[in-house]
Design an enzyme around this catalytic site. Sequence first.
Site, PDB file in Angstrom:
ATOM      1  N   CYS A 113       0.802  -1.224   0.000  1.00  0.00           N
ATOM      2  CA  CYS A 113       0.000   0.000   0.000  1.00  0.00           C
ATOM      3  C   CYS A 113       0.836   1.275   0.000  1.00  0.00           C
ATOM      4  O   CYS A 113       0.293   2.365  -0.211  1.00  0.00           O
ATOM      5  CB  CYS A 113      -0.958  -0.006   1.182  1.00  0.00           C
ATOM      6  SG  CYS A 113      -2.156  -1.368   1.122  1.00  0.00           S
ATOM      7  N   HIS A 252      -2.704   7.111   2.904  1.00  0.00           N
ATOM      8  CA  HIS A 252      -3.235   5.831   2.425  1.00  0.00           C
ATOM      9  C   HIS A 252      -4.579   5.598   3.096  1.00  0.00           C
ATOM     10  O   HIS A 252      -4.724   5.759   4.313  1.00  0.00           O
ATOM     11  CB  HIS A 252      -2.258   4.714   2.770  1.00  0.00           C
ATOM     12  CG  HIS A 252      -2.842   3.350   2.624  1.00  0.00           C
ATOM     13  ND1 HIS A 252      -3.535   2.950   1.507  1.00  0.00           N
ATOM     14  CD2 HIS A 252      -2.860   2.285   3.483  1.00  0.00           C
ATOM     15  CE1 HIS A 252      -3.941   1.709   1.669  1.00  0.00           C
ATOM     16  NE2 HIS A 252      -3.547   1.287   2.847  1.00  0.00           N
ATOM     17  N   ASN A 282     -10.328   0.473   0.955  1.00  0.00           N
ATOM     18  CA  ASN A 282      -8.865   0.448   0.866  1.00  0.00           C
ATOM     19  C   ASN A 282      -8.495  -0.143  -0.491  1.00  0.00           C
ATOM     20  O   ASN A 282      -8.688  -1.333  -0.735  1.00  0.00           O
ATOM     21  CB  ASN A 282      -8.314  -0.406   2.002  1.00  0.00           C
ATOM     22  CG  ASN A 282      -6.803  -0.508   2.010  1.00  0.00           C
ATOM     23  OD1 ASN A 282      -6.140  -0.239   1.012  1.00  0.00           O
ATOM     24  ND2 ASN A 282      -6.240  -0.930   3.136  1.00  0.00           N
TER      25      ASN A 282
END
Length: 325
Positions: A113, A252, A282
């Site tokens: 990520c 993020h 996400n």
Amino acid sequence: MTRVGVLGTGAYLPERVVTNSEVGIPAGVDSDWIIRKTAIRERRWALPGQATSDLATRAALGALDAAGIGAGELTAIVVATSTPDHSQPPTAAFVQHTLSAHAASAFDMNAVCSGFVFALATMEAAVARAGGGYGLVVGADTYSRILDRGDRRTVVLFGDGAGAAVVGPAARGGIQRSSLHTFGALTSLIQVPAGGSRRPYDPAAHELGAHYFTMDGRGVREFVADRLPVLIKQFLHDSGASPDDVTHLIPHQANGVLLAQLVEQLGLGKTTVHTTVPYFGNTGAASIPITLDSAARSGSIRPGEKVLLVGFGGGMSVGLTLLEW
């Protein structure tokens, strides 16, 4: 050294909207539980037949259009992903071919990520040292392909998508500083156990579900709470910036509740925090560029303002970039 900045951004989200009920029922939780734990209300999943490179290419086209750059002008393409089309060749090669960016080198980067920030820093350094040229940086993931539908710790969190940025010589502002970190002792917190050379994918691995994405949620929360604020504050200090200098924070989009706790720890009272997690979930390496594109296209980021990108993910990895718009 050439000053390098972000010249244009783009994003692509699949058409399929996946509700909390759709992911929650097989995992044994309801929508209220998901919202309370994650602040996520829905996410997008790729359609059958859509691969990571398909999402990446759509985002890339948007970034190229915003930058006013033709694909033939690109000198390099990097795709940050941990869900590639294939283990090989690189997903970036498919993007290069589809865009007809024949003069561009193309490669993948996997920092999970944090991947987009790692890739952005790599491309910025390459363009700066080359003294020019245009680079395409894409973050793209299709986590829906590797989720265990019965695992409430993961299936409720993740969506699919892609975000992109074109970087090149900037007359003003640009990328001020980047800092990349990896904490390899914590590799077990986020992983897909089977499918690589350590543990090949075979019927036994499939039977155990070892081909699915796994995450130690508590360990990740502790990592973010203990490590991230210290790293960010030191990064700003090393950049010669104070928290008040940061106009926009684009983190993020791991989990909405987790992000709220992080922002409170950082004490960025004058900073606008941009989030897309309630509606997209996400999206892995795509989450930062998707959110950056959303902020840029809304007109909320004005020239001269400072933008802090904060990536964190498997590895465990942390990527930080400060740029002036």
